[in-house]
Design an enzyme around this catalytic site. Structure first.
Site, PDB file in Angstrom:
ATOM      1  N   GLY A 107     -11.818  97.703  33.121  1.00 17.69           N
ATOM      2  CA  GLY A 107     -10.811  98.750  33.257  1.00 17.69           C
ATOM      3  C   GLY A 107     -11.051  99.678  34.432  1.00 17.69           C
ATOM      4  O   GLY A 107     -10.110 100.280  34.943  1.00 17.69           O
ATOM      5  N   PHE A 108     -12.291  99.779  34.874  1.00 17.31           N
ATOM      6  CA  PHE A 108     -12.611 100.729  35.947  1.00 17.31           C
ATOM      7  C   PHE A 108     -13.689 100.163  36.855  1.00 17.31           C
ATOM      8  O   PHE A 108     -14.606  99.488  36.367  1.00 17.31           O
ATOM      9  CB  PHE A 108     -13.110 102.057  35.355  1.00 17.31           C
ATOM     10  CG  PHE A 108     -12.115 102.685  34.420  1.00 17.31           C
ATOM     11  CD1 PHE A 108     -11.087 103.490  34.907  1.00 17.31           C
ATOM     12  CD2 PHE A 108     -12.174 102.423  33.062  1.00 17.31           C
ATOM     13  CE1 PHE A 108     -10.143 104.032  34.042  1.00 17.31           C
ATOM     14  CE2 PHE A 108     -11.233 102.968  32.188  1.00 17.31           C
ATOM     15  CZ  PHE A 108     -10.217 103.775  32.680  1.00 17.31           C
ATOM     16  N   GLY A 109     -13.583 100.474  38.131  1.00 16.61           N
ATOM     17  CA  GLY A 109     -14.659 100.142  39.059  1.00 16.61           C
ATOM     18  C   GLY A 109     -15.723 101.231  38.991  1.00 16.61           C
ATOM     19  O   GLY A 109     -15.521 102.289  38.384  1.00 16.61           O
ATOM     20  N   GLY A 110     -16.846 100.960  39.613  1.00 17.02           N
ATOM     21  CA  GLY A 110     -17.867 101.988  39.769  1.00 17.02           C
ATOM     22  C   GLY A 110     -18.657 102.334  38.519  1.00 17.02           C
ATOM     23  O   GLY A 110     -19.299 103.377  38.468  1.00 17.02           O
ATOM     24  N   GLY A 132     -17.708  95.499  43.844  1.00 23.31           N
ATOM     25  CA  GLY A 132     -16.678  96.388  44.378  1.00 23.31           C
ATOM     26  C   GLY A 132     -17.296  97.567  45.088  1.00 23.31           C
ATOM     27  O   GLY A 132     -17.468  97.558  46.308  1.00 23.31           O
ATOM     28  N   SER A 133     -17.698  98.581  44.306  1.00 24.30           N
ATOM     29  CA  SER A 133     -18.239  99.798  44.927  1.00 24.30           C
ATOM     30  C   SER A 133     -19.489  99.530  45.747  1.00 24.30           C
ATOM     31  O   SER A 133     -19.719 100.222  46.742  1.00 24.30           O
ATOM     32  CB  SER A 133     -18.592 100.849  43.875  1.00 24.30           C
ATOM     33  OG  SER A 133     -18.052 100.553  42.653  1.00 24.30           O
ATOM     34  N   MET A 175      -6.683  91.319  33.512  1.00 24.16           N
ATOM     35  CA  MET A 175      -7.046  92.208  32.394  1.00 24.16           C
ATOM     36  C   MET A 175      -5.747  92.680  31.771  1.00 24.16           C
ATOM     37  O   MET A 175      -5.352  93.851  31.884  1.00 24.16           O
ATOM     38  CB  MET A 175      -7.897  93.367  32.913  1.00 24.16           C
ATOM     39  CG  MET A 175      -9.311  92.938  33.267  1.00 24.16           C
ATOM     40  SD  MET A 175     -10.173  94.177  34.231  1.00 24.16           S
ATOM     41  CE  MET A 175      -9.593  93.731  35.863  1.00 24.16           C
ATOM     42  N   MET A 201      -4.636  94.979  36.125  1.00 25.47           N
ATOM     43  CA  MET A 201      -4.770  95.783  34.897  1.00 25.47           C
ATOM     44  C   MET A 201      -3.390  96.242  34.466  1.00 25.47           C
ATOM     45  O   MET A 201      -2.590  96.682  35.298  1.00 25.47           O
ATOM     46  CB  MET A 201      -5.652  97.000  35.154  1.00 25.47           C
ATOM     47  CG  MET A 201      -7.033  96.657  35.672  1.00 25.47           C
ATOM     48  SD  MET A 201      -7.992  98.155  35.922  1.00 25.47           S
ATOM     49  CE  MET A 201      -9.479  97.488  36.669  1.00 25.47           C
ATOM     50  N   ASP A 242      -8.221  92.415  40.862  1.00 24.12           N
ATOM     51  CA  ASP A 242      -8.176  92.893  39.471  1.00 24.12           C
ATOM     52  C   ASP A 242      -6.768  93.316  39.074  1.00 24.12           C
ATOM     53  O   ASP A 242      -6.216  94.259  39.639  1.00 24.12           O
ATOM     54  CB  ASP A 242      -9.105  94.098  39.316  1.00 24.12           C
ATOM     55  CG  ASP A 242     -10.566  93.698  39.346  1.00 24.12           C
ATOM     56  OD1 ASP A 242     -10.961  92.839  38.546  1.00 24.12           O
ATOM     57  OD2 ASP A 242     -11.312  94.253  40.185  1.00 24.12           O
ATOM     58  N   SER A 273     -14.644  92.927  45.392  1.00 23.46           N
ATOM     59  CA  SER A 273     -13.506  93.337  44.579  1.00 23.46           C
ATOM     60  C   SER A 273     -12.668  94.364  45.327  1.00 23.46           C
ATOM     61  O   SER A 273     -13.150  95.453  45.667  1.00 23.46           O
ATOM     62  CB  SER A 273     -14.002  93.942  43.260  1.00 23.46           C
ATOM     63  OG  SER A 273     -12.904  94.500  42.570  1.00 23.46           O
ATOM     64  N   HIS A 330      -8.295  88.238  38.373  1.00 24.88           N
ATOM     65  CA  HIS A 330      -8.866  88.632  37.073  1.00 24.88           C
ATOM     66  C   HIS A 330      -7.782  89.375  36.291  1.00 24.88           C
ATOM     67  O   HIS A 330      -7.469  90.523  36.586  1.00 24.88           O
ATOM     68  CB  HIS A 330     -10.084  89.528  37.359  1.00 24.88           C
ATOM     69  CG  HIS A 330     -10.790  90.018  36.142  1.00 24.88           C
ATOM     70  ND1 HIS A 330     -11.795  90.957  36.201  1.00 24.88           N
ATOM     71  CD2 HIS A 330     -10.651  89.702  34.819  1.00 24.88           C
ATOM     72  CE1 HIS A 330     -12.251  91.191  34.984  1.00 24.88           C
ATOM     73  NE2 HIS A 330     -11.566  90.462  34.129  1.00 24.88           N
ATOM     74  N   ASP A 380     -19.261  90.280  36.659  1.00 23.87           N
ATOM     75  CA  ASP A 380     -18.383  91.307  37.237  1.00 23.87           C
ATOM     76  C   ASP A 380     -18.676  92.660  36.609  1.00 23.87           C
ATOM     77  O   ASP A 380     -18.572  92.826  35.395  1.00 23.87           O
ATOM     78  CB  ASP A 380     -16.927  90.887  36.929  1.00 23.87           C
ATOM     79  CG  ASP A 380     -15.887  91.821  37.525  1.00 23.87           C
ATOM     80  OD1 ASP A 380     -16.248  92.693  38.340  1.00 23.87           O
ATOM     81  OD2 ASP A 380     -14.704  91.659  37.166  1.00 23.87           O
ATOM     82  N   GLY A 381     -19.005  93.623  37.471  1.00 28.97           N
ATOM     83  CA  GLY A 381     -19.165  95.001  37.027  1.00 28.97           C
ATOM     84  C   GLY A 381     -20.550  95.556  37.297  1.00 28.97           C
ATOM     85  O   GLY A 381     -21.539  95.065  36.753  1.00 28.97           O
ATOM     86  N   GLY A 382     -20.615  96.545  38.181  1.00 28.02           N
ATOM     87  CA  GLY A 382     -21.870  97.259  38.403  1.00 28.02           C
ATOM     88  C   GLY A 382     -22.937  96.471  39.146  1.00 28.02           C
ATOM     89  O   GLY A 382     -24.100  96.877  39.160  1.00 28.02           O
TER      90      GLY A 382
HETATM   91  C1  DX5 Z   1     -13.725  96.184  36.314  1.00 26.64           C
HETATM   92  C2  DX5 Z   1     -13.250  95.142  37.290  1.00 26.64           C
HETATM   93  C3  DX5 Z   1     -14.210  94.852  38.364  1.00 26.64           C
HETATM   94  C4  DX5 Z   1     -14.473  95.997  39.295  1.00 26.64           C
HETATM   95  C5  DX5 Z   1     -15.907  95.881  39.689  1.00 26.64           C
HETATM   96  O1  DX5 Z   1     -12.870  96.233  35.223  1.00 26.64           O
HETATM   97  O2  DX5 Z   1     -12.979  93.932  36.623  1.00 26.64           O
HETATM   98  O3  DX5 Z   1     -13.858  93.706  39.118  1.00 26.64           O
HETATM   99  O4  DX5 Z   1     -13.677  96.007  40.452  1.00 26.64           O
HETATM  100  O5  DX5 Z   1     -16.233  96.997  40.430  1.00 26.64           O
HETATM  101  P1  DX5 Z   1     -17.709  97.498  40.589  1.00 26.64           P
HETATM  102  O6  DX5 Z   1     -18.454  96.447  41.347  1.00 26.64           O
HETATM  103  O7  DX5 Z   1     -17.540  98.772  41.319  1.00 26.64           O
HETATM  104  O8  DX5 Z   1     -18.281  97.685  39.193  1.00 26.64           O
HETATM  105 ZN    ZN Z   2     -12.755  92.114  37.892  1.00 23.78          ZN
END
Ligand code: DX5
Ligand code: ZN
Length: 220
Positions: free
Chosen positions: A140-143, A195-196, A66, A35, A33, A6, A64, A173-175
């Site tokens: 809404g947020f990475g990490g 992502g992270s 959002m 947003m 992503d 990501s 994606h 997707d996510g974490g």
């Molecule tokens: C969150 C995004 C994800 C995000 C994932 O709203 O849709 O795609 O980039 O990031 P990580 O892997 O850091 O959770």
């Molecule tokens: Zn995403």
């Protein structure tokens, strides 16, 4: 397992560098992503950035959305280079029509479900879908920290897909990180977004191969 880094977690002053890493690391897709500050409480990338990314990589781009009212801008995102377009179940009352439209334009169509949305709601739309994106964090947020109940959702969805007979992939997707990717793949997930876990490490290339290796070990 397909790996989709990501870009949200990349060094945004060097997106071209991040795309090089994706290619060298054998990524299957680039996850992008979008947003809108309305459907989710954050802003990220839009159409001009997608065009720039499209021009810099040959990898398929997993867009994606959002965003509220995804139908209003879908054609612009497809024209800008989305290989796969993901709309949220919670944002679109006329999914059946929109998914047909996306496929009609030659892109793969996906629907994302938030943690509070049951996958069972997708039963009538599976034949219109190429893949389902199960959110394992609130978007809404990475990490953010992975929500383990997403694993059960993936298992339930896998059974639904098998019963339907439709060739639908499961994306999550996510974490997702080195500690949970094996469980994610074992739950039936075909495409892992990270992502992270990739761009937040010192050596993203080594991390990508470690993620693949860990995913493989569990599935043998
Ligand atoms: C969150 C995004 C994800 C995000 C994932 O709203 O849709 O795609 O980039 O990031 P990580 O892997 O850091 O959770
Ligand atoms: Zn995403």
């Amino acid at each position: 397992m397909k790996l989709a880094p990501s870009l949200l977690a990349a060094d945004l002053a060097d997106i071209a560098g991040a795309l090089d890493l994706c290619e060298k690391g054998g990524a299957d897709l680039v996850h992008f992503d979008v947003m809108d500050g309305h459907f989710v409480p954050n802003l990220s990338f839009g159409i001009p950035v997608l065009k720039a990314v499209r021009a810099r990589t040959r990898l398929p781009i997993d867009v994606h959305l959002m965003v509220s009212n995804p139908d209003r801008l879908i054609d612009d995102y497809l024209a800008a280079g989305a290989s796969r377009a993901i709309v949220h179940w919670e944002a679109e009352p006329h999914l059946d029509r929109l998914l047909d439209h996306i496929r009609g334009k030659g892109a793969q169509a996906g629907v994302a479900v938030n943690p509070a949305t049951p996958v069972e709601l997708l039963v009538d739309v599976l034949p219109r879908l190429d893949f389902v994106l199960v959110m394992s964090v609130n978007p809404g947020f990475g990490g953010q920290t992975f929500l383990p109940r997403a694993l059960d959702k993936a298992r339930r969805l896998k059974r639904m897909i098998e019963i339907s007979g439709a060739p639908v992939e499961i994306e999550m997707d996510g974490g997702i990180d080195r500690d949970n990717i094996a469980q994610v793949v074992s739950a039936g997930v075909d495409v892992c977004v990270a992502g992270s876990a990739i761009f937040g490490t010192k050596d993203p290339l080594a991390t990508m191969s470690e993620l693949r290796e860990r995913a493989r070990q569990e599935t043998v």
